[in-house]
Enzyme design. Structure first.
Site, PDB file in Angstrom:
ATOM      1  N   LYS A 121       0.858  -1.190   0.000  1.00 45.91           N
ATOM      2  CA  LYS A 121       0.000   0.000   0.000  1.00 45.91           C
ATOM      3  C   LYS A 121       0.889   1.233   0.000  1.00 45.91           C
ATOM      4  O   LYS A 121       1.801   1.357   0.812  1.00 45.91           O
ATOM      5  CB  LYS A 121      -0.902   0.026   1.230  1.00 45.91           C
ATOM      6  CG  LYS A 121      -1.802   1.263   1.281  1.00 45.91           C
ATOM      7  CD  LYS A 121      -2.815   1.189   2.398  1.00 45.91           C
ATOM      8  CE  LYS A 121      -2.299   1.679   3.728  1.00 45.91           C
ATOM      9  NZ  LYS A 121      -2.174   3.144   3.820  1.00 45.91           N
ATOM     10  N   ASP A 149      -3.519   4.421  -1.694  1.00 45.43           N
ATOM     11  CA  ASP A 149      -4.449   4.888  -0.650  1.00 45.43           C
ATOM     12  C   ASP A 149      -4.411   6.421  -0.576  1.00 45.43           C
ATOM     13  O   ASP A 149      -3.779   6.994   0.305  1.00 45.43           O
ATOM     14  CB  ASP A 149      -4.011   4.242   0.681  1.00 45.43           C
ATOM     15  CG  ASP A 149      -4.830   4.671   1.879  1.00 45.43           C
ATOM     16  OD1 ASP A 149      -5.927   5.229   1.698  1.00 45.43           O
ATOM     17  OD2 ASP A 149      -4.361   4.435   3.011  1.00 45.43           O
ATOM     18  N   LYS A 206      -7.406   8.237  -0.857  1.00 45.87           N
ATOM     19  CA  LYS A 206      -8.727   8.654  -0.329  1.00 45.87           C
ATOM     20  C   LYS A 206      -9.272   9.881  -1.050  1.00 45.87           C
ATOM     21  O   LYS A 206      -9.470  10.947  -0.469  1.00 45.87           O
ATOM     22  CB  LYS A 206      -8.641   8.919   1.177  1.00 45.87           C
ATOM     23  CG  LYS A 206      -8.189   7.719   1.996  1.00 45.87           C
ATOM     24  CD  LYS A 206      -8.291   7.974   3.486  1.00 45.87           C
ATOM     25  CE  LYS A 206      -7.934   6.761   4.317  1.00 45.87           C
ATOM     26  NZ  LYS A 206      -6.486   6.438   4.307  1.00 45.87           N
ATOM     27  N   ASP A 225     -13.745  14.693  -4.046  1.00 43.28           N
ATOM     28  CA  ASP A 225     -13.883  15.968  -4.756  1.00 43.28           C
ATOM     29  C   ASP A 225     -15.133  15.867  -5.623  1.00 43.28           C
ATOM     30  O   ASP A 225     -15.877  14.886  -5.527  1.00 43.28           O
ATOM     31  CB  ASP A 225     -12.603  16.230  -5.592  1.00 43.28           C
ATOM     32  CG  ASP A 225     -12.326  17.729  -5.768  1.00 43.28           C
ATOM     33  OD1 ASP A 225     -13.294  18.478  -6.055  1.00 43.28           O
ATOM     34  OD2 ASP A 225     -11.167  18.139  -5.629  1.00 43.28           O
ATOM     35  N   THR A 271     -11.419   5.184  11.012  1.00 46.45           N
ATOM     36  CA  THR A 271     -11.441   4.511  12.321  1.00 46.45           C
ATOM     37  C   THR A 271     -11.089   5.475  13.452  1.00 46.45           C
ATOM     38  O   THR A 271     -11.308   5.171  14.619  1.00 46.45           O
ATOM     39  CB  THR A 271     -10.470   3.304  12.335  1.00 46.45           C
ATOM     40  OG1 THR A 271      -9.271   3.688  11.659  1.00 46.45           O
ATOM     41  CG2 THR A 271     -11.062   2.117  11.631  1.00 46.45           C
ATOM     42  N   ARG A 299       2.858  -1.356  10.726  1.00 48.88           N
ATOM     43  CA  ARG A 299       3.888  -1.448  11.760  1.00 48.88           C
ATOM     44  C   ARG A 299       4.182  -2.848  12.301  1.00 48.88           C
ATOM     45  O   ARG A 299       5.355  -3.142  12.592  1.00 48.88           O
ATOM     46  CB  ARG A 299       3.566  -0.451  12.883  1.00 48.88           C
ATOM     47  CG  ARG A 299       3.805   0.984  12.443  1.00 48.88           C
ATOM     48  CD  ARG A 299       3.082   1.975  13.316  1.00 48.88           C
ATOM     49  NE  ARG A 299       1.631   1.881  13.135  1.00 48.88           N
ATOM     50  CZ  ARG A 299       0.743   2.609  13.809  1.00 48.88           C
ATOM     51  NH1 ARG A 299       1.168   3.466  14.712  1.00 48.88           N
ATOM     52  NH2 ARG A 299      -0.547   2.481  13.579  1.00 48.88           N
TER      53      ARG A 299
END
Ligand code: C5P
Length: 230
Positions: free
Chosen positions: A33, A60, A62, A65, A116, A207
């Site tokens: 990603k 990614d 996002k 518009d 989230t 991570r």
């Protein structure tokens, strides 16, 4: 049970660091990603570099518009050769339809329902959407499906309810994966196995792999856990 695909999140600020990480991950890394940090730092060069290494890419960014701008942007990103990208469902049905149309058959467009980091108080009082986060996420997921999107990003804890409401073919792309108890900013987490059992199609993992003392081993352990079905 179908095995989910592991997407390693390359959350680093430069092309050089991304390449270093890919090298450290070894041959088991197939999907990565690229997020805003890395893409804004290095531009399309990072996509070309990763494609030369035969990696599949979830971009990614996002997008959010007006429909025309999103459609034109999706056309540009599609030309780069990424496999998956995402848009905010909050952009509305017309925007998502425009994205899906511009994507064609080969590029998967995934909707971001609720971040989230948004809790119920923020949803109700700041964003102005009543009800629970889960209800808002399911409502957005319905809209995303109706607009022709391939699936949504969601917490692995929401995968079951998304699949129940939208059907098993509608993709669940889930961050918030933690092999062991970790004390960081991800709160609504599951293990890779639990996410697989809930029906997640793609696990986005950063991570726990990239910050591990041995990223290659960490990835291998997760893939083993998924294969073993334990
Ligand atoms: O390091 P970690 O495993 O938490 O990385 C998860 C990745 O998924 C990060 O790149 C993060 O930005 C992304 N993400 C997320 N939650 C969302 C959407 C994306 O954690 N709702």
């Amino acid at each position: 049970m179908k095995q989910p695909i592991v997407i390693v999140a390359l959350d680093v600020p430069s092309l050089e660091q991304a390449v270093e990480m890919v090298d450290a991950l070894g041959p088991n890394v197939k999907h990565v990603k690229v997020g805003m940090e890395l893409y804004y730092a290095s531009g399309p060069a990072i996509i070309e570099t990763l494609l030369r290494r035969d990696l599949r890419i979830f971009l990614d960014l996002k997008l959010h518009d007006i429909p025309n701008t999103v459609a034109r942007t999706v056309t540009v990103l599609r030309g780069l050769g990424v496999d998956m990208l995402n848009v905010h469902c909050a952009g509305g049905r017309k925007m998502m339809e425009a994205a899906a149309e511009a994507a064609g058959n080969t590029l998967q467009v995934i909707g971001v329902t609720q971040l989230t980091s948004t809790d119920q108080a923020a949803l109700n009082e700041e964003i102005g959407i009543p009800g629970t986060v889960e209800a808002a996420a399911v409502r957005y997921a319905r809209l995303a499906k109706a607009a022709g999107l391939s699936g949504v990003v969601c917490s692995p804890l929401e995968t079951a309810v998304i699949k129940e409401n939208l059907g098993s073919q509608f993709l669940a792309v889930t961050p918030g994966i933690r092999p062991q108890q970790a004390d960081d900013d991800q709160k609504r987490v599951t293990t890779p196995r639990q996410a697989a059992d809930a029906g997640s199609d793609f696990l986005v993992i950063g991570r726990p792999i990239t910050a591990a003392p041995n990223p290659r081993q960490a990835l291998e352990d997760i893939l083993k856990e998924l294969e073993g079905g334990q």
